[in-house]
Write a protein that holds these residues in place. Structure first.
Motif, PDB file in Angstrom:
ATOM      1  N   ARG A 296       0.670 -44.270   2.857  1.00 51.26           N
ATOM      2  CA  ARG A 296       1.906 -43.502   3.041  1.00 51.26           C
ATOM      3  C   ARG A 296       2.117 -42.450   1.950  1.00 51.26           C
ATOM      4  NH1 ARG A 296       2.748 -48.334   5.615  1.00 51.26           N
ATOM      5  NH2 ARG A 296       4.259 -48.349   7.342  1.00 51.26           N
ATOM      6  N   ILE A 297       1.240 -42.394   0.965  1.00 52.33           N
ATOM      7  CA  ILE A 297       1.351 -41.396  -0.095  1.00 52.33           C
ATOM      8  C   ILE A 297       0.470 -40.213   0.264  1.00 52.33           C
ATOM      9  CG2 ILE A 297       1.019 -40.936  -2.553  1.00 52.33           C
ATOM     10  CD1 ILE A 297       1.548 -43.877  -3.103  1.00 52.33           C
ATOM     11  N   ASP A 298       1.079 -39.063   0.469  1.00 53.28           N
ATOM     12  CA  ASP A 298       0.377 -37.907   1.030  1.00 53.28           C
ATOM     13  C   ASP A 298      -0.704 -37.360   0.107  1.00 53.28           C
ATOM     14  OD1 ASP A 298       2.279 -38.262   2.926  1.00 53.28           O
ATOM     15  OD2 ASP A 298       3.429 -36.462   2.504  1.00 53.28           O
ATOM     16  N   ILE A 299      -0.394 -37.222  -1.169  1.00 49.38           N
ATOM     17  CA  ILE A 299      -1.294 -36.558  -2.118  1.00 49.38           C
ATOM     18  C   ILE A 299      -1.666 -37.547  -3.215  1.00 49.38           C
ATOM     19  CG2 ILE A 299      -1.487 -34.694  -3.819  1.00 49.38           C
ATOM     20  CD1 ILE A 299       0.401 -33.042  -2.109  1.00 49.38           C
ATOM     21  N   GLN A 300      -2.963 -37.765  -3.393  1.00 46.25           N
ATOM     22  CA  GLN A 300      -3.477 -38.702  -4.389  1.00 46.25           C
ATOM     23  C   GLN A 300      -4.491 -37.960  -5.252  1.00 46.25           C
ATOM     24  OE1 GLN A 300      -5.022 -41.983  -2.072  1.00 46.25           O
ATOM     25  NE2 GLN A 300      -3.168 -42.068  -0.793  1.00 46.25           N
ATOM     26  N   ILE A 301      -4.178 -37.798  -6.536  1.00 42.83           N
ATOM     27  CA  ILE A 301      -5.008 -36.948  -7.393  1.00 42.83           C
ATOM     28  C   ILE A 301      -5.344 -37.652  -8.704  1.00 42.83           C
ATOM     29  CG2 ILE A 301      -4.140 -34.752  -6.498  1.00 42.83           C
ATOM     30  CD1 ILE A 301      -2.255 -34.675  -8.950  1.00 42.83           C
ATOM     31  N   GLU A 302      -6.453 -37.226  -9.298  1.00 40.39           N
ATOM     32  CA  GLU A 302      -6.820 -37.667 -10.632  1.00 40.39           C
ATOM     33  C   GLU A 302      -6.266 -36.692 -11.650  1.00 40.39           C
ATOM     34  OE1 GLU A 302     -10.915 -38.451 -11.243  1.00 40.39           O
ATOM     35  OE2 GLU A 302     -11.134 -39.738  -9.481  1.00 40.39           O
ATOM     36  N   VAL A 303      -5.753 -37.225 -12.739  1.00 45.56           N
ATOM     37  CA  VAL A 303      -5.250 -36.405 -13.845  1.00 45.56           C
ATOM     38  C   VAL A 303      -6.121 -36.746 -15.055  1.00 45.56           C
ATOM     39  CG1 VAL A 303      -3.239 -35.769 -15.216  1.00 45.56           C
ATOM     40  CG2 VAL A 303      -2.935 -36.525 -12.854  1.00 45.56           C
ATOM     41  N   PRO A 304      -7.216 -36.023 -15.260  1.00 41.82           N
ATOM     42  CA  PRO A 304      -8.171 -36.381 -16.322  1.00 41.82           C
ATOM     43  C   PRO A 304      -7.626 -36.077 -17.709  1.00 41.82           C
ATOM     44  CG  PRO A 304      -8.800 -34.312 -15.309  1.00 41.82           C
ATOM     45  CD  PRO A 304      -7.619 -34.820 -14.516  1.00 41.82           C
ATOM     46  N   ALA A 305      -8.312 -36.584 -18.706  1.00 38.39           N
ATOM     47  CA  ALA A 305      -7.942 -36.310 -20.100  1.00 38.39           C
ATOM     48  C   ALA A 305      -8.040 -34.811 -20.370  1.00 38.39           C
ATOM     49  CB  ALA A 305      -8.856 -37.076 -21.043  1.00 38.39           C
ATOM     50  N   VAL A 306      -7.102 -34.291 -21.141  1.00 45.42           N
ATOM     51  CA  VAL A 306      -7.068 -32.865 -21.448  1.00 45.42           C
ATOM     52  C   VAL A 306      -8.150 -32.549 -22.479  1.00 45.42           C
ATOM     53  CG1 VAL A 306      -5.633 -30.958 -22.304  1.00 45.42           C
ATOM     54  CG2 VAL A 306      -4.594 -32.847 -21.018  1.00 45.42           C
ATOM     55  N   PRO A 307      -9.016 -31.563 -22.221  1.00 46.09           N
ATOM     56  CA  PRO A 307     -10.040 -31.181 -23.206  1.00 46.09           C
ATOM     57  C   PRO A 307      -9.403 -30.795 -24.543  1.00 46.09           C
ATOM     58  CG  PRO A 307     -10.462 -30.134 -21.085  1.00 46.09           C
ATOM     59  CD  PRO A 307      -9.118 -30.782 -20.988  1.00 46.09           C
ATOM     60  N   GLN A 308     -10.126 -31.044 -25.614  1.00 45.41           N
ATOM     61  CA  GLN A 308      -9.581 -30.799 -26.956  1.00 45.41           C
ATOM     62  C   GLN A 308      -9.190 -29.342 -27.159  1.00 45.41           C
ATOM     63  OE1 GLN A 308     -12.345 -32.277 -29.867  1.00 45.41           O
ATOM     64  NE2 GLN A 308     -12.124 -34.423 -29.239  1.00 45.41           N
ATOM     65  N   GLU A 309     -10.008 -28.418 -26.599  1.00 47.70           N
ATOM     66  CA  GLU A 309      -9.681 -27.005 -26.802  1.00 47.70           C
ATOM     67  C   GLU A 309      -8.359 -26.622 -26.134  1.00 47.70           C
ATOM     68  OE1 GLU A 309     -12.998 -27.372 -23.660  1.00 47.70           O
ATOM     69  OE2 GLU A 309     -12.494 -28.207 -25.624  1.00 47.70           O
ATOM     70  N   ASP A 310      -8.083 -27.226 -24.955  1.00 45.82           N
ATOM     71  CA  ASP A 310      -6.789 -26.965 -24.299  1.00 45.82           C
ATOM     72  C   ASP A 310      -5.645 -27.604 -25.075  1.00 45.82           C
ATOM     73  OD1 ASP A 310      -8.105 -25.590 -22.339  1.00 45.82           O
ATOM     74  OD2 ASP A 310      -8.008 -27.190 -20.842  1.00 45.82           O
TER      75      ASP A 310
ATOM     76  N   GLN B 275      -4.319 -29.214 -16.975  1.00 50.08           N
ATOM     77  CA  GLN B 275      -3.966 -29.906 -15.723  1.00 50.08           C
ATOM     78  C   GLN B 275      -3.637 -28.926 -14.599  1.00 50.08           C
ATOM     79  OE1 GLN B 275      -4.904 -32.664 -15.708  1.00 50.08           O
ATOM     80  NE2 GLN B 275      -4.484 -33.754 -17.609  1.00 50.08           N
ATOM     81  N   ALA B 276      -4.479 -27.907 -14.418  1.00 47.86           N
ATOM     82  CA  ALA B 276      -4.236 -26.910 -13.371  1.00 47.86           C
ATOM     83  C   ALA B 276      -4.245 -27.546 -11.976  1.00 47.86           C
ATOM     84  CB  ALA B 276      -5.283 -25.799 -13.455  1.00 47.86           C
ATOM     85  N   GLN B 277      -5.177 -28.502 -11.751  1.00 48.88           N
ATOM     86  CA  GLN B 277      -5.251 -29.122 -10.425  1.00 48.88           C
ATOM     87  C   GLN B 277      -4.000 -29.948 -10.136  1.00 48.88           C
ATOM     88  OE1 GLN B 277      -8.150 -32.188  -9.890  1.00 48.88           O
ATOM     89  NE2 GLN B 277      -8.151 -32.041  -7.653  1.00 48.88           N
ATOM     90  N   ALA B 278      -3.517 -30.695 -11.142  1.00 48.15           N
ATOM     91  CA  ALA B 278      -2.321 -31.506 -10.937  1.00 48.15           C
ATOM     92  C   ALA B 278      -1.103 -30.618 -10.673  1.00 48.15           C
ATOM     93  CB  ALA B 278      -2.078 -32.398 -12.153  1.00 48.15           C
ATOM     94  N   LYS B 279      -1.015 -29.503 -11.384  1.00 49.72           N
ATOM     95  CA  LYS B 279       0.107 -28.586 -11.164  1.00 49.72           C
ATOM     96  C   LYS B 279       0.047 -28.000  -9.760  1.00 49.72           C
ATOM     97  CE  LYS B 279       0.553 -27.194 -16.019  1.00 49.72           C
ATOM     98  NZ  LYS B 279       0.386 -26.084 -16.986  1.00 49.72           N
ATOM     99  N   ARG B 280      -1.153 -27.681  -9.302  1.00 46.50           N
ATOM    100  CA  ARG B 280      -1.314 -27.156  -7.936  1.00 46.50           C
ATOM    101  C   ARG B 280      -0.883 -28.209  -6.909  1.00 46.50           C
ATOM    102  NH1 ARG B 280      -1.413 -23.360  -3.954  1.00 46.50           N
ATOM    103  NH2 ARG B 280      -2.975 -23.857  -2.361  1.00 46.50           N
TER     104      ARG B 280
ATOM    105  N   SER C 245       4.882 -36.949  -0.917  1.00 46.22           N
ATOM    106  CA  SER C 245       4.793 -37.920  -1.999  1.00 46.22           C
ATOM    107  C   SER C 245       3.466 -37.755  -2.736  1.00 46.22           C
ATOM    108  CB  SER C 245       4.921 -39.344  -1.442  1.00 46.22           C
ATOM    109  OG  SER C 245       4.012 -39.537  -0.370  1.00 46.22           O
ATOM    110  N   VAL C 246       3.463 -38.172  -4.025  1.00 43.72           N
ATOM    111  CA  VAL C 246       2.300 -37.922  -4.888  1.00 43.72           C
ATOM    112  C   VAL C 246       1.981 -39.172  -5.704  1.00 43.72           C
ATOM    113  CG1 VAL C 246       1.338 -36.453  -6.711  1.00 43.72           C
ATOM    114  CG2 VAL C 246       3.015 -35.507  -5.122  1.00 43.72           C
ATOM    115  N   LEU C 247       0.682 -39.437  -5.867  1.00 47.42           N
ATOM    116  CA  LEU C 247       0.199 -40.464  -6.786  1.00 47.42           C
ATOM    117  C   LEU C 247      -0.753 -39.809  -7.765  1.00 47.42           C
ATOM    118  CD1 LEU C 247      -0.273 -43.367  -7.806  1.00 47.42           C
ATOM    119  CD2 LEU C 247      -2.037 -43.606  -6.048  1.00 47.42           C
ATOM    120  N   MET C 248      -0.462 -39.963  -9.064  1.00 45.31           N
ATOM    121  CA  MET C 248      -1.326 -39.416 -10.114  1.00 45.31           C
ATOM    122  C   MET C 248      -2.018 -40.559 -10.840  1.00 45.31           C
ATOM    123  SD  MET C 248       1.084 -36.376 -11.703  1.00 45.31           S
ATOM    124  CE  MET C 248       2.527 -37.428 -11.926  1.00 45.31           C
ATOM    125  N   VAL C 249      -3.345 -40.473 -10.964  1.00 43.92           N
ATOM    126  CA  VAL C 249      -4.145 -41.506 -11.604  1.00 43.92           C
ATOM    127  C   VAL C 249      -4.887 -40.883 -12.776  1.00 43.92           C
ATOM    128  CG1 VAL C 249      -5.951 -43.226 -11.308  1.00 43.92           C
ATOM    129  CG2 VAL C 249      -4.434 -42.685  -9.395  1.00 43.92           C
TER     130      VAL C 249
END
Length: 496
Positions: free
Chosen positions: A379-393, A196-201, A212-216
């Motif tokens: 009104r939510i500034d940052i809206q991001i996708e949080v995809p499934a974590v690959p098996q190797e990670d 989840q490098a993008q979500a952490k960023r 504010s943040v929305l994670m999907v």
């Protein structure tokens, strides 16, 4: 006949209005009357005060006792007036001297044995009243939180007898001299989240600028883990922020001195009502948006909240405060919090998952997502996708950056903002955005293209600029370049 005058405080929203407690003893049939708009808890103090005085071996006068809590039009609630009423009776009957009564303000609930029990709002009381010039006599259990206010002189007492001895000059109560121990706040660490490098960023940018943040994303991708670790990368609380946050928590008795300078993290269940979120009641009390002051409000399973409940968040997200209006009274509460929300992409939750389990129809997905209104999403500034974590990670060892490393960068970026505009980027006004968030020529062209292609509203346009300003601050750049605009636009591309 005898008369005694003492001072206390009543809580009305965040205010701690001065209450003058007047106790009058007159001849006549024995009677005990309390006037001045007392709530039930205050009316019941008659029995607590009578028993406490008798069990402390004081004389309870068999005469006409009238207690006036002024001003008469201010509602009085809780058992905080037990102590001043009891002391007023003692002074009016000459059982203790009255010459020192005006030097203090009193609050405390009496047990039938004469012991003093803790009250709500002790810190809010001293926070608002420290400049009155009077010291505070409070229950021992409230002394630590009340003394957090630098200008407050707090005298902690355990019993009514101890207070009476102090006022009579027989055995002085020493002012509270303790201070909260400087313990480093402990939060769950961001390094425990795999992938989840993008979500952490995105969370780092949100922490830097107060966005504010929305994670999907599907179930089990780490959305709740990321949210619970978000307070650990926020800048350290200042003394003012910590005091304001603690004062609000003190109103419902939930403040713990051991959590001094820790960012609040509130996570209400999706069955919560609108009143629970923003506050209310016949005697208005703060809701979750205020209890999360200078901290994080996490709403998991966002579409499962009632739509009308979510709509009440629109005003506090924009203004940073909430006004509770009732027929008889009105209260203002601060509501400067960071919203972090999480949701699944579809009713079953597995849309876009690599296991291909989703069987939701487009209509079902549209109905599910339509539970969140466009004005709230706007009104939510940052809206991001949080995809499934690959098996190797997932099978590998967590080796990401720690919260401390991320917080160090966030702290530097926030200090740049405070030096430039004395507040976080998320709080910039339209005029300040035009002045401080102007992109370069290529960035302006890119933003213009994004407005037309993504159908961004004027509010979304301004929020993209504020996010870009935070990205530039993390990079240490004075200007906003094309790359900053490009990254900021990426956080507005969710298809709702």
């Amino acid at each position: 006949m005898g008369l005694a005058v003492l001072y206390s405080r009543a809580l009305s929203g965040m205010e701690a209005a001065l209450v003058t407690v007047e106790v009058h003893i007159a001849n006549g049939l024995p009677n005990f009357t309390i006037v001045g708009l007392p709530e039930t808890e205050v009316k019941e103090s008659k029995d607590r005060v009578r028993a406490a005085l008798q069990n402390c071996q004081f004389e309870f006068p068999a005469r006409r006792i009238t207690v006036n809590l002024a001003p008469a039009d201010l509602p009085k609630e809780s058992g905080r007036f037990d102590l001043p009423i009891a002391l007023g009776i003692l002074a009016a009957t000459n059982q203790i001297p009255a010459d020192k009564l005006s030097e203090y303000e009193y609050a405390g609930e009496l047990a039938l044995t004469g012991e003093l029990r803790a009250i709500r709002g002790a810190l809010a009381m001293t926070y608002r009243a420290a400049g009155s010039g009077r010291a505070f006599i409070l229950p021992q259990a409230n002394a630590a939180e009340a003394a957090l206010v630098d200008d407050a002189a707090v005298y902690p007492a355990q019993t009514l007898l101890q207070v009476a001895a102090h006022l009579a000059g027989r055995e002085a109560i020493m002012p509270y001299a303790g201070s909260p121990q400087a313990v480093a706040p402990h939060y769950p660490d961001m390094s425990e989240v795999k992938g989840q490098a993008q979500a952490k960023r995105a969370l780092e940018i949100a922490a830097a600028g107060g966005h504010s943040v929305l994670m999907v994303g599907p179930p089990g991708t780490g959305k709740s883990m990321l949210a619970s670790r978000f307070p650990g990368i926020l800048p350290q609380m200042t003394e003012t922020e910590a005091l304001q946050s603690a004062a609000v928590q003190s109103l419902d008795g939930s403040f713990d001195v051991a959590r001094w300078k820790m960012r609040p993290y509130r996570s209400p269940h999706h069955t919560a009502s609108g009143v629970a979120l923003v506050g209310g009641g016949s005697n208005p009390r703060p809701g979750e948006v205020s209890m999360a002051l200078h901290g994080v409000l996490f709403l998991d399973e966002l579409p499962e909240f009632d739509r009308n409940v979510l709509e009440v968040l629109r005003e506090p997200l924009e203004s940073g405060h909430i006004t509770i209006s009732r027929a008889a009274r009105r209260a203002d509460f601060p509501a400067q919090f960071q919203l972090v929300a999480a949701m699944n992409p579809c009713p079953c939750g597995y849309l876009g998952h690599y296991n291909g389990k989703c069987r939701c129809t487009p209509d079902q997905i549209a109905r599910y997502r339509s539970k969140i209104s466009g004005p709230l999403l706007d009104r939510i500034d940052i809206q991001i996708e949080v995809p499934a974590v690959p098996q190797e990670d997932l099978l590998g060892k967590a080796d990401g950056e720690s919260s401390g490393e991320v917080q160090a960068r966030v702290e530097v970026a926030r200090q740049r903002q405070l030096a430039r505009q004395a507040k976080a980027n998320a709080q910039l006004s339209v005029t300040e955005i035009d002045e401080l968030c102007a992109p370069d020529a290529q960035g302006a062209a890119l933003l213009q293209s994004a407005i037309s292609r993504l159908n961004l509203s004027a509010r979304a346009y301004h929020r993209v600029l504020k996010v870009a300003r935070s990205i530039a601050d993390l990079e240490g750049s004075d200007g906003i370049a094309t790359r900053h605009i490009a990254e900021a636009v990426q956080y507005r591309r969710l298809n709702f």
